[in-house]
Design an enzyme around this catalytic site. Structure first.
Site, PDB file in Angstrom:
ATOM      1  N   LYS A  44       0.843  -1.198   0.000  1.00 27.01           N
ATOM      2  CA  LYS A  44       0.000   0.000   0.000  1.00 27.01           C
ATOM      3  C   LYS A  44       0.879   1.249   0.000  1.00 27.01           C
ATOM      4  CE  LYS A  44      -2.066   1.806   3.789  1.00 27.01           C
ATOM      5  NZ  LYS A  44      -1.893   3.267   3.711  1.00 27.01           N
ATOM      6  N   ASP A  71      -3.695   4.178  -1.610  1.00 22.25           N
ATOM      7  CA  ASP A  71      -4.525   4.652  -0.486  1.00 22.25           C
ATOM      8  C   ASP A  71      -4.421   6.175  -0.393  1.00 22.25           C
ATOM      9  OD1 ASP A  71      -5.869   4.926   1.969  1.00 22.25           O
ATOM     10  OD2 ASP A  71      -4.092   4.382   3.140  1.00 22.25           O
ATOM     11  N   LYS A  73      -7.299   8.004  -0.403  1.00 22.01           N
ATOM     12  CA  LYS A  73      -8.565   8.431   0.236  1.00 22.01           C
ATOM     13  C   LYS A  73      -9.135   9.666  -0.438  1.00 22.01           C
ATOM     14  CE  LYS A  73      -7.327   6.610   4.807  1.00 22.01           C
ATOM     15  NZ  LYS A  73      -5.879   6.386   4.591  1.00 22.01           N
ATOM     16  N   ASP A  76     -13.700  14.453  -3.012  1.00 23.62           N
ATOM     17  CA  ASP A  76     -13.793  15.670  -3.827  1.00 23.62           C
ATOM     18  C   ASP A  76     -15.104  15.605  -4.589  1.00 23.62           C
ATOM     19  OD1 ASP A  76     -13.011  17.980  -5.360  1.00 23.62           O
ATOM     20  OD2 ASP A  76     -10.912  17.398  -5.049  1.00 23.62           O
ATOM     21  N   THR A 130      -9.772   4.445  11.558  1.00 21.72           N
ATOM     22  CA  THR A 130      -9.488   3.640  12.756  1.00 21.72           C
ATOM     23  C   THR A 130      -8.787   4.448  13.850  1.00 21.72           C
ATOM     24  OG1 THR A 130      -7.572   2.846  11.515  1.00 21.72           O
ATOM     25  CG2 THR A 130      -9.424   1.348  11.720  1.00 21.72           C
ATOM     26  N   ARG A 222       3.263  -0.102  10.792  1.00 23.96           N
ATOM     27  CA  ARG A 222       4.362  -0.114  11.760  1.00 23.96           C
ATOM     28  C   ARG A 222       4.667  -1.473  12.405  1.00 23.96           C
ATOM     29  NH1 ARG A 222       1.941   5.459  13.958  1.00 23.96           N
ATOM     30  NH2 ARG A 222       0.134   4.383  13.067  1.00 23.96           N
TER      31      ARG A 222
HETATM   32  O1  C5P Z   1       1.277   1.727  11.050  1.00 26.06           O
HETATM   33  P1  C5P Z   1      -0.173   1.326  10.973  1.00 26.06           P
HETATM   34  O2  C5P Z   1      -0.395  -0.166  10.967  1.00 26.06           O
HETATM   35  O3  C5P Z   1      -1.032   2.051  11.997  1.00 26.06           O
HETATM   36  O4  C5P Z   1      -0.623   1.861   9.533  1.00 26.06           O
HETATM   37  C1  C5P Z   1      -1.960   1.838   9.114  1.00 26.06           C
HETATM   38  C2  C5P Z   1      -2.025   2.309   7.701  1.00 26.06           C
HETATM   39  O5  C5P Z   1      -3.370   2.216   7.264  1.00 26.06           O
HETATM   40  C3  C5P Z   1      -1.600   3.762   7.476  1.00 26.06           C
HETATM   41  O6  C5P Z   1      -0.936   3.813   6.226  1.00 26.06           O
HETATM   42  C4  C5P Z   1      -2.897   4.529   7.400  1.00 26.06           C
HETATM   43  O7  C5P Z   1      -2.820   5.652   6.563  1.00 26.06           O
HETATM   44  C5  C5P Z   1      -3.825   3.470   6.812  1.00 26.06           C
HETATM   45  N1  C5P Z   1      -5.251   3.623   7.106  1.00 26.06           N
HETATM   46  C6  C5P Z   1      -5.750   3.698   8.388  1.00 26.06           C
HETATM   47  N2  C5P Z   1      -7.087   3.876   8.588  1.00 26.06           N
HETATM   48  C7  C5P Z   1      -7.914   3.950   7.564  1.00 26.06           C
HETATM   49  C8  C5P Z   1      -7.424   3.827   6.253  1.00 26.06           C
HETATM   50  C9  C5P Z   1      -6.056   3.646   6.069  1.00 26.06           C
HETATM   51  O8  C5P Z   1      -4.998   3.574   9.358  1.00 26.06           O
HETATM   52  N3  C5P Z   1      -9.206   4.080   7.753  1.00 26.06           N
END
Ligand code: C5P
Length: 242
Positions: A44, A71, A73, A76, A130, A222
């Site tokens: 992603k 991703d 998002k 617009d 989230t 992460r």
């Molecule tokens: O590091 P971590 O596991 O928290 O990363 C989550 C990834 O998912 C990030 O790239 C974040 O931008 C993406 N994301 C998210 N919540 C969403 C959509 C995408 O955390 N609703």
């Protein structure tokens, strides 16, 4: 069930993991990706990396055989989001997302824009991030529960012709029961039992629990990118051990 033998129907990847490449430049990203293989994960690219390194990096990952989730998002007016989704389809991305709160006309325009591609990307609607808890939702004027808001936006996304939604795994069971097995559920906010931080995420779950709740794809950043041995963590997740 071992996720490696789960039938994922749509484009049927062998693994549910989407690794979030939240790096700030192309060379760090390409070095990291050398540890991975397309059979072990999807990738992603989000706003940070795309803004820094753009389309050429995306295309280089696709050319290496990885399924790529763009991703960005989108949120617009319908015409702009439709054009952006068309550009993503031309790039050959596997999945692309937009905020479902952009509304039905925006999502329908996006679905129309990619309909004529022989292998269109999966169009995914973002419901409630989230990172947001009930209080965050109240601050932007939404007074219903998170679950209600997620279900409302996910139903709208489905009616508008999208293939699935992003939500937390905590809502996956509800969404599966109301919207059916074929509506793709993509869930970030994944943390391992061994992680001692949830970072900025609020609605979290382990990979095993998220899959048991009905998630089709786990977006994991992460916990894999910052791990001492990223490929080993990925492999343990794929084997259903974490
Ligand atoms: O590091 P971590 O596991 O928290 O990363 C989550 C990834 O998912 C990030 O790239 C974040 O931008 C993406 N994301 C998210 N919540 C969403 C959509 C995408 O955390 N609703």
């Amino acid at each position: 069930m071992n996720p490696l033998i789960t039938d994922f129907r749509v484009h049927a990847p062998a693994t549910p993991v989407i690794v979030a490449l939240d790096f700030d430049n192309a060379s760090t990203t390409l070095n990291f990706v050398r540890q991975l293989r397309p059979e072990l994960c999807q990738l992603k690219i989000g706003k940070e990396l795309f803004t820094a390194s753009g389309r050429s990096l995306a295309e280089s990952l696709i050319n290496q055989g990885f399924k790529l989730f763009l991703d960005l998002k989108f949120h617009d007016i319908p015409n702009t989001v439709a054009a952006a989704c068309k550009a993503a389809a031309q790039m050959g991305v596997w999945m692309v997302d937009m905020h479902a709160s952009g509304g039905k006309r925006m999502m329908e325009a996006a679905a129309d824009a990619v309909a004529h591609f022989s292998s269109p990307p999966l169009l995914i609607g973002v419901t409630v991030l989230t990172s947001m808890a009930q209080q965050d939702l109240a601050e932007v004027g939404v007074s219903c529960s998170i679950e209600e808001q997620v279900l409302r936006l996910a139903s709208l996304a489905q009616q508008s012709g999208l293939n699935g939604v992003v939500s937390s795994a905590q809502e996956a069971e509800l969404l599966k029961s109301r919207l059916g097995d074929d509506f793709v559920l993509v869930t970030p906010g994944i943390r391992l039992n061994t992680d001692n931080t949830q970072d900025d995420q609020r609605r979290i779950m382990t990979p095993k629990a998220a899959l048991a709740s009905g998630s089709h794809y786990l977006v994991i950043g992460r916990p894999i990118t910052q791990a001492a041995a990223p490929a080993a963590v990925l492999s343990d997740i794929n084997l259903g051990l974490l």
